[in-house]
Each structure stands twice: as C-alpha cells, then as structure tokens.
Motif scaffolding. Structure first.
Motif, PDB file in Angstrom:
ATOM      1  N   GLU A 134      47.000  43.201  43.384  1.00 39.76           N
ATOM      2  CA  GLU A 134      46.573  43.185  44.779  1.00 39.76           C
ATOM      3  C   GLU A 134      45.731  44.403  45.144  1.00 39.76           C
ATOM      4  O   GLU A 134      44.897  44.334  46.040  1.00 39.76           O
ATOM      5  CB  GLU A 134      47.796  43.103  45.696  1.00 39.76           C
ATOM      6  N   VAL A 135      45.928  45.521  44.464  1.00 37.21           N
ATOM      7  CA  VAL A 135      45.166  46.738  44.791  1.00 37.21           C
ATOM      8  C   VAL A 135      44.044  47.007  43.787  1.00 37.21           C
ATOM      9  O   VAL A 135      43.280  47.952  43.957  1.00 37.21           O
ATOM     10  CB  VAL A 135      46.086  47.977  44.919  1.00 37.21           C
ATOM     11  N   LEU A 136      43.935  46.171  42.769  1.00 40.93           N
ATOM     12  CA  LEU A 136      42.947  46.379  41.709  1.00 40.93           C
ATOM     13  C   LEU A 136      41.533  46.581  42.250  1.00 40.93           C
ATOM     14  O   LEU A 136      40.859  47.547  41.893  1.00 40.93           O
ATOM     15  CB  LEU A 136      42.978  45.207  40.726  1.00 40.93           C
ATOM     16  N   THR A 137      41.078  45.713  43.115  1.00 43.13           N
ATOM     17  CA  THR A 137      39.715  45.806  43.634  1.00 43.13           C
ATOM     18  C   THR A 137      39.500  47.109  44.391  1.00 43.13           C
ATOM     19  O   THR A 137      38.479  47.772  44.217  1.00 43.13           O
ATOM     20  CB  THR A 137      39.400  44.597  44.542  1.00 43.13           C
ATOM     21  N   ARG A 138      40.473  47.500  45.207  1.00 49.16           N
ATOM     22  CA  ARG A 138      40.322  48.740  45.977  1.00 49.16           C
ATOM     23  C   ARG A 138      40.323  49.963  45.078  1.00 49.16           C
ATOM     24  O   ARG A 138      39.577  50.905  45.318  1.00 49.16           O
ATOM     25  CB  ARG A 138      41.405  48.839  47.045  1.00 49.16           C
ATOM     26  N   VAL A 139      41.143  49.953  44.037  1.00 45.81           N
ATOM     27  CA  VAL A 139      41.139  51.075  43.087  1.00 45.81           C
ATOM     28  C   VAL A 139      39.775  51.161  42.420  1.00 45.81           C
ATOM     29  O   VAL A 139      39.169  52.233  42.331  1.00 45.81           O
ATOM     30  CB  VAL A 139      42.261  50.928  42.030  1.00 45.81           C
ATOM     31  N   GLN A 140      39.271  50.023  41.952  1.00 45.42           N
ATOM     32  CA  GLN A 140      37.972  50.001  41.283  1.00 45.42           C
ATOM     33  C   GLN A 140      36.875  50.516  42.207  1.00 45.42           C
ATOM     34  O   GLN A 140      36.015  51.297  41.786  1.00 45.42           O
ATOM     35  CB  GLN A 140      37.647  48.583  40.807  1.00 45.42           C
ATOM     36  N   GLU A 141      36.897  50.108  43.464  1.00 47.25           N
ATOM     37  CA  GLU A 141      35.885  50.553  44.421  1.00 47.25           C
ATOM     38  C   GLU A 141      35.972  52.058  44.654  1.00 47.25           C
ATOM     39  O   GLU A 141      34.950  52.738  44.731  1.00 47.25           O
ATOM     40  CB  GLU A 141      36.051  49.818  45.754  1.00 47.25           C
ATOM     41  N   GLN A 142      37.180  52.582  44.768  1.00 48.98           N
ATOM     42  CA  GLN A 142      37.340  53.999  45.090  1.00 48.98           C
ATOM     43  C   GLN A 142      37.010  54.922  43.924  1.00 48.98           C
ATOM     44  O   GLN A 142      36.581  56.046  44.144  1.00 48.98           O
ATOM     45  CB  GLN A 142      38.752  54.268  45.616  1.00 48.98           C
ATOM     46  N   VAL A 143      37.194  54.447  42.691  1.00 49.31           N
ATOM     47  CA  VAL A 143      36.897  55.313  41.555  1.00 49.31           C
ATOM     48  C   VAL A 143      35.571  54.978  40.879  1.00 49.31           C
ATOM     49  O   VAL A 143      35.090  55.732  40.046  1.00 49.31           O
ATOM     50  CB  VAL A 143      38.031  55.314  40.504  1.00 49.31           C
ATOM     51  N   GLY A 144      34.991  53.846  41.238  1.00 47.43           N
ATOM     52  CA  GLY A 144      33.695  53.485  40.670  1.00 47.43           C
ATOM     53  C   GLY A 144      33.763  52.978  39.247  1.00 47.43           C
ATOM     54  O   GLY A 144      32.846  53.191  38.462  1.00 47.43           O
ATOM     55  N   ALA A 145      34.847  52.313  38.899  1.00 43.90           N
ATOM     56  CA  ALA A 145      34.989  51.743  37.561  1.00 43.90           C
ATOM     57  C   ALA A 145      35.517  50.327  37.698  1.00 43.90           C
ATOM     58  O   ALA A 145      36.343  50.049  38.562  1.00 43.90           O
ATOM     59  CB  ALA A 145      35.963  52.572  36.737  1.00 43.90           C
ATOM     60  N   GLU A 146      35.032  49.426  36.864  1.00 48.89           N
ATOM     61  CA  GLU A 146      35.461  48.043  36.934  1.00 48.89           C
ATOM     62  C   GLU A 146      36.157  47.642  35.647  1.00 48.89           C
ATOM     63  O   GLU A 146      35.578  47.723  34.565  1.00 48.89           O
ATOM     64  CB  GLU A 146      34.282  47.113  37.199  1.00 48.89           C
ATOM     65  N   LEU A 147      37.404  47.218  35.778  1.00 54.81           N
ATOM     66  CA  LEU A 147      38.160  46.763  34.618  1.00 54.81           C
ATOM     67  C   LEU A 147      37.727  45.347  34.259  1.00 54.81           C
ATOM     68  O   LEU A 147      37.520  44.520  35.151  1.00 54.81           O
ATOM     69  CB  LEU A 147      39.659  46.763  34.921  1.00 54.81           C
ATOM     70  N   PRO A 148      37.610  45.063  32.970  1.00 53.44           N
ATOM     71  CA  PRO A 148      37.256  43.703  32.563  1.00 53.44           C
ATOM     72  C   PRO A 148      38.408  42.742  32.858  1.00 53.44           C
ATOM     73  O   PRO A 148      39.567  43.153  32.924  1.00 53.44           O
ATOM     74  CB  PRO A 148      37.016  43.833  31.060  1.00 53.44           C
ATOM     75  N   THR A 149      38.085  41.498  33.033  1.00 54.71           N
ATOM     76  CA  THR A 149      39.117  40.478  33.230  1.00 54.71           C
ATOM     77  C   THR A 149      39.504  39.963  31.851  1.00 54.71           C
ATOM     78  O   THR A 149      38.832  39.109  31.285  1.00 54.71           O
ATOM     79  CB  THR A 149      38.568  39.337  34.109  1.00 54.71           C
TER      80      THR A 149
END
Length: 92
Positions: free
Chosen positions: A45-60
C-alpha cells in the motif's frame, strides 16, 4: 539517504495509513522479529509513495514481492536502486 532513512520512511507511511504512531509500530514490528516483518499488503500500500519520495522504482517481480515481507528487506531493495548507494557502506 541511508537504508535507515528508508526504513523509517516505510514505517512512518505504514503507521500513517493505519492511524498508528510510528514509534509504536516500530516497537510492534521489532517484537515480531529482527527484520521487522510486516504484512506484505501493508507494505504494498505504501510502495508507490516510497518510490516517489526516494526516486527509485522497484520492478514488478517475485523478488520485489519477497522484499515487501519485511521493512528491512523492502528498504534494502529500494536502497540498492539509489545511485548514491553504489560505493557507500551499507547501514542497517
């Protein structure tokens, strides 16, 4: 940003989504295990917000799904994607 910073961000966001105090959540997770195990649905649920705040995108993929089982693994997966993490000594 260190892994510790990312761990705390994850804890804060999960706590926020669940109307909890972040320190209380950290205490609860620490009591459950050293890796701070968390329900992967809460982490997702927080994955997208974490990615946005740190500037990194985890692969699916399966590796990311496994990483969402604990705060420490989630933070490590994000941290490894940050350009400045390469060459730094990992903190945990």
């Amino acid at each position: 940003m260190t892994k510790d910073d990312i761990e705390w961000l994850i804890i804060q966001l999960i706590a926020e989504d669940n109307a909890m105090d972040a320190d209380d959540l950290l205490e609860e997770l620490a009591a459950a295990g050293q890796d701070l195990p968390v329900d992967s649905l809460l982490a997702a649920e927080v994955l997208t917000r974490v990615q946005e705040q740190v500037g990194a995108e985890l692969p699916t993929n399966a590796e990311t799904a496994r990483a969402l089982r604990s705060v420490k693994a989630f933070a490590d997966a994000v941290w490894r994607l940050l350009p400045e993490s390469h060459g730094e000594v990992a903190t945990a």
